[in-house]
Design a protein around this motif. Sequence first.
Motif, PDB file in Angstrom:
ATOM      1  N   ILE A 131       0.837  -1.202   0.000  1.00  0.00           N
ATOM      2  CA  ILE A 131       0.000   0.000   0.000  1.00  0.00           C
ATOM      3  C   ILE A 131       0.871   1.251   0.000  1.00  0.00           C
ATOM      4  CG2 ILE A 131      -1.699   1.353   1.307  1.00  0.00           C
ATOM      5  CD1 ILE A 131      -2.888  -1.272   2.283  1.00  0.00           C
ATOM      6  N   GLY A 132       1.892   1.250   0.856  1.00  0.00           N
ATOM      7  CA  GLY A 132       2.798   2.387   0.916  1.00  0.00           C
ATOM      8  C   GLY A 132       3.545   2.600  -0.386  1.00  0.00           C
ATOM      9  N   ILE A 133       4.007   1.506  -1.003  1.00  0.00           N
ATOM     10  CA  ILE A 133       4.729   1.608  -2.271  1.00  0.00           C
ATOM     11  C   ILE A 133       3.802   2.130  -3.369  1.00  0.00           C
ATOM     12  CG2 ILE A 133       5.868   0.274  -4.092  1.00  0.00           C
ATOM     13  CD1 ILE A 133       6.971  -1.541  -1.853  1.00  0.00           C
ATOM     14  N   LEU A 159      15.590   6.690 -11.836  1.00  0.00           N
ATOM     15  CA  LEU A 159      16.412   5.650 -11.218  1.00  0.00           C
ATOM     16  C   LEU A 159      15.629   4.895 -10.147  1.00  0.00           C
ATOM     17  CD1 LEU A 159      19.264   4.415 -11.144  1.00  0.00           C
ATOM     18  CD2 LEU A 159      19.842   6.085  -9.374  1.00  0.00           C
ATOM     19  N   LEU A 160      14.825   5.640  -9.375  1.00  0.00           N
ATOM     20  CA  LEU A 160      14.052   5.021  -8.298  1.00  0.00           C
ATOM     21  C   LEU A 160      12.816   4.295  -8.811  1.00  0.00           C
ATOM     22  CD1 LEU A 160      14.214   7.802  -5.552  1.00  0.00           C
ATOM     23  CD2 LEU A 160      15.397   5.596  -5.534  1.00  0.00           C
ATOM     24  N   PHE A 161      12.004   5.000  -9.633  1.00  0.00           N
ATOM     25  CA  PHE A 161      10.681   4.475  -9.979  1.00  0.00           C
ATOM     26  C   PHE A 161      10.637   3.709 -11.295  1.00  0.00           C
ATOM     27  CE2 PHE A 161       9.680   7.626  -6.761  1.00  0.00           C
ATOM     28  CZ  PHE A 161       8.761   6.919  -5.992  1.00  0.00           C
ATOM     29  N   PHE A 162      11.753   3.659 -12.023  1.00  0.00           N
ATOM     30  CA  PHE A 162      11.857   2.779 -13.191  1.00  0.00           C
ATOM     31  C   PHE A 162      13.015   1.801 -13.024  1.00  0.00           C
ATOM     32  CE2 PHE A 162       9.365   6.255 -14.791  1.00  0.00           C
ATOM     33  CZ  PHE A 162       8.473   5.654 -15.667  1.00  0.00           C
ATOM     34  N   GLY A 163      13.575   1.780 -11.812  1.00  0.00           N
ATOM     35  CA  GLY A 163      14.664   0.866 -11.515  1.00  0.00           C
ATOM     36  C   GLY A 163      14.459   0.178 -10.186  1.00  0.00           C
ATOM     37  N   VAL A 164      14.859   0.837  -9.116  1.00  0.00           N
ATOM     38  CA  VAL A 164      14.862   0.219  -7.794  1.00  0.00           C
ATOM     39  C   VAL A 164      13.471  -0.248  -7.373  1.00  0.00           C
ATOM     40  CG1 VAL A 164      15.340   0.579  -5.346  1.00  0.00           C
ATOM     41  CG2 VAL A 164      16.895   1.532  -7.066  1.00  0.00           C
ATOM     42  N   VAL A 165      12.495   0.634  -7.431  1.00  0.00           N
ATOM     43  CA  VAL A 165      11.157   0.299  -6.920  1.00  0.00           C
ATOM     44  C   VAL A 165      10.504  -0.838  -7.708  1.00  0.00           C
ATOM     45  CG1 VAL A 165       8.806   1.148  -6.534  1.00  0.00           C
ATOM     46  CG2 VAL A 165      10.777   2.535  -5.827  1.00  0.00           C
ATOM     47  N   PRO A 166      10.360  -0.751  -9.032  1.00  0.00           N
ATOM     48  CA  PRO A 166       9.653  -1.835  -9.731  1.00  0.00           C
ATOM     49  C   PRO A 166      10.398  -3.162  -9.755  1.00  0.00           C
ATOM     50  CG  PRO A 166      10.521  -0.242 -11.313  1.00  0.00           C
ATOM     51  CD  PRO A 166      10.709   0.353  -9.949  1.00  0.00           C
ATOM     52  N   VAL A 167      11.718  -3.134  -9.955  1.00  0.00           N
ATOM     53  CA  VAL A 167      12.459  -4.393 -10.007  1.00  0.00           C
ATOM     54  C   VAL A 167      12.446  -5.083  -8.641  1.00  0.00           C
ATOM     55  CG1 VAL A 167      14.711  -5.479 -10.391  1.00  0.00           C
ATOM     56  CG2 VAL A 167      13.950  -3.634 -11.907  1.00  0.00           C
ATOM     57  N   CYS A 168      12.798  -4.326  -7.603  1.00  0.00           N
ATOM     58  CA  CYS A 168      12.859  -4.923  -6.258  1.00  0.00           C
ATOM     59  C   CYS A 168      11.485  -5.316  -5.738  1.00  0.00           C
ATOM     60  CB  CYS A 168      13.527  -3.946  -5.285  1.00  0.00           C
ATOM     61  SG  CYS A 168      15.296  -3.696  -5.596  1.00  0.00           S
ATOM     62  N   THR A 169      10.482  -4.482  -5.996  1.00  0.00           N
ATOM     63  CA  THR A 169       9.134  -4.791  -5.520  1.00  0.00           C
ATOM     64  C   THR A 169       8.568  -6.013  -6.226  1.00  0.00           C
ATOM     65  OG1 THR A 169       8.713  -2.462  -5.007  1.00  0.00           O
ATOM     66  CG2 THR A 169       6.795  -3.902  -5.191  1.00  0.00           C
ATOM     67  N   THR A 170       8.764  -6.096  -7.533  1.00  0.00           N
ATOM     68  CA  THR A 170       8.278  -7.249  -8.290  1.00  0.00           C
ATOM     69  C   THR A 170       8.903  -8.540  -7.766  1.00  0.00           C
ATOM     70  OG1 THR A 170       7.960  -5.906 -10.279  1.00  0.00           O
ATOM     71  CG2 THR A 170       8.130  -8.285 -10.582  1.00  0.00           C
ATOM     72  N   TYR A 171      10.199  -8.492  -7.506  1.00  0.00           N
ATOM     73  CA  TYR A 171      10.902  -9.658  -6.958  1.00  0.00           C
ATOM     74  C   TYR A 171      10.398  -9.986  -5.551  1.00  0.00           C
ATOM     75  CZ  TYR A 171      14.841 -12.736  -5.764  1.00  0.00           C
ATOM     76  OH  TYR A 171      15.629 -13.807  -5.383  1.00  0.00           O
ATOM     77  N   TYR A 172      10.234  -8.951  -4.738  1.00  0.00           N
ATOM     78  CA  TYR A 172       9.807  -9.144  -3.353  1.00  0.00           C
ATOM     79  C   TYR A 172       8.409  -9.763  -3.279  1.00  0.00           C
ATOM     80  CZ  TYR A 172       8.670  -8.114   1.514  1.00  0.00           C
ATOM     81  OH  TYR A 172       8.288  -8.230   2.826  1.00  0.00           O
ATOM     82  N   ILE A 173       7.527  -9.336  -4.152  1.00  0.00           N
ATOM     83  CA  ILE A 173       6.165  -9.876  -4.168  1.00  0.00           C
ATOM     84  C   ILE A 173       6.189 -11.384  -4.389  1.00  0.00           C
ATOM     85  CG2 ILE A 173       4.074  -9.975  -5.611  1.00  0.00           C
ATOM     86  CD1 ILE A 173       4.328  -6.902  -5.864  1.00  0.00           C
ATOM     87  N   GLN A 174       7.135 -11.847  -5.189  1.00  0.00           N
ATOM     88  CA  GLN A 174       7.221 -13.277  -5.480  1.00  0.00           C
ATOM     89  C   GLN A 174       7.931 -14.065  -4.374  1.00  0.00           C
ATOM     90  OE1 GLN A 174       5.778 -14.836  -7.941  1.00  0.00           O
ATOM     91  NE2 GLN A 174       5.176 -13.123  -9.248  1.00  0.00           N
ATOM     92  N   LEU A 175       9.048 -13.539  -3.859  1.00  0.00           N
ATOM     93  CA  LEU A 175       9.903 -14.345  -2.973  1.00  0.00           C
ATOM     94  C   LEU A 175      10.103 -13.739  -1.586  1.00  0.00           C
ATOM     95  CD1 LEU A 175      12.618 -15.441  -5.577  1.00  0.00           C
ATOM     96  CD2 LEU A 175      10.561 -16.655  -4.860  1.00  0.00           C
TER      97      LEU A 175
END
Length: 303
Positions: A131-133, A159-175
């Motif tokens: 929710i926060g993200i 860098l944040l919203f087309f790199g760190v946030v989507p890549v890390c969040t997508t991975y985190y949601i799965q694992l």
Amino acid sequence: MSDTTIKQNSPRAWLLATRPKTLSGAAVPVLIGLSLAYTDTSLYGDDVFSWSAAVLCILFALIMQIDANFINDFFDYARGNDDTETRLGPLRACTQGWVSIEAMKRAIATTTCTACVIGLPLVYYGGLEMIGIGLLCVVFCFLYTTHLSYIGMGDLLVLLFFGVVPVCTTYYIQLHTITSQVFIASIACGLVIDTLLIVNNYRDRDNDRRDGKMTLVVHIGEKATEWLYLGIGIAACMMGGIFWANSHVLAFILPLIYLLLHIFTWLKMRRIHHGKQLNECLGETARNMLIYGLTVSAGLLLL
């Protein structure tokens, strides 16, 4: 002046307003995040990868990108920045009269709400922190166009919203974890996508300076920007060494195709240097960006 060949608020007008060529910028980070997660599922059990969550992540990213495009279109028109006489970039829907102002306001409200509705189920997969993200994505979607792009913050936000946030969040949601490989890959992805913003602002540097829009390009000058464009593409590929270190050799080697194309585009950018012809470099950069995402993902998945 309105382009009378396109009927106002028609399907074609709305298609142009979505800026289809920019959607790869939203898809690439999610694609990389999903590829990283899929290759790591064997560490946690082959049944942990959720395809429904993957689809939601992709849809959320695409709708948020369309929302950002609508917001940018509306507020640039409201500020008077989209002067049809001096504009060098692709034509915009509100300025050209393809989409009415009231219709664009409704579209912004609709896409913002739709993104929230699509993103909400991700709480089930990733926890309440989603929710926060999601709220951060929505807030900065507005702040980018209305304030932050005018003070040279655009590149950091990419860098944040087309790199760190989507890549890390997508991975985190799965694992439900983040690895060093994922974090470095997210930085590299953000750098690649920032090349699109850099060439866009390089083209518009004179108009932005006139309008008081202090982009990074305006701050550092055109020569430094040319070398920055080249350098961050090289840096992104070199950061791919983390894939090699984790036994994903192809994920390092295949993106060298991107690097070669990136260098060719850089040479063209320096040769053209100024004017509407730089839109060719913009188109090539968008293509290169997509090739980067596809080659990294393919390298990860081809074990």
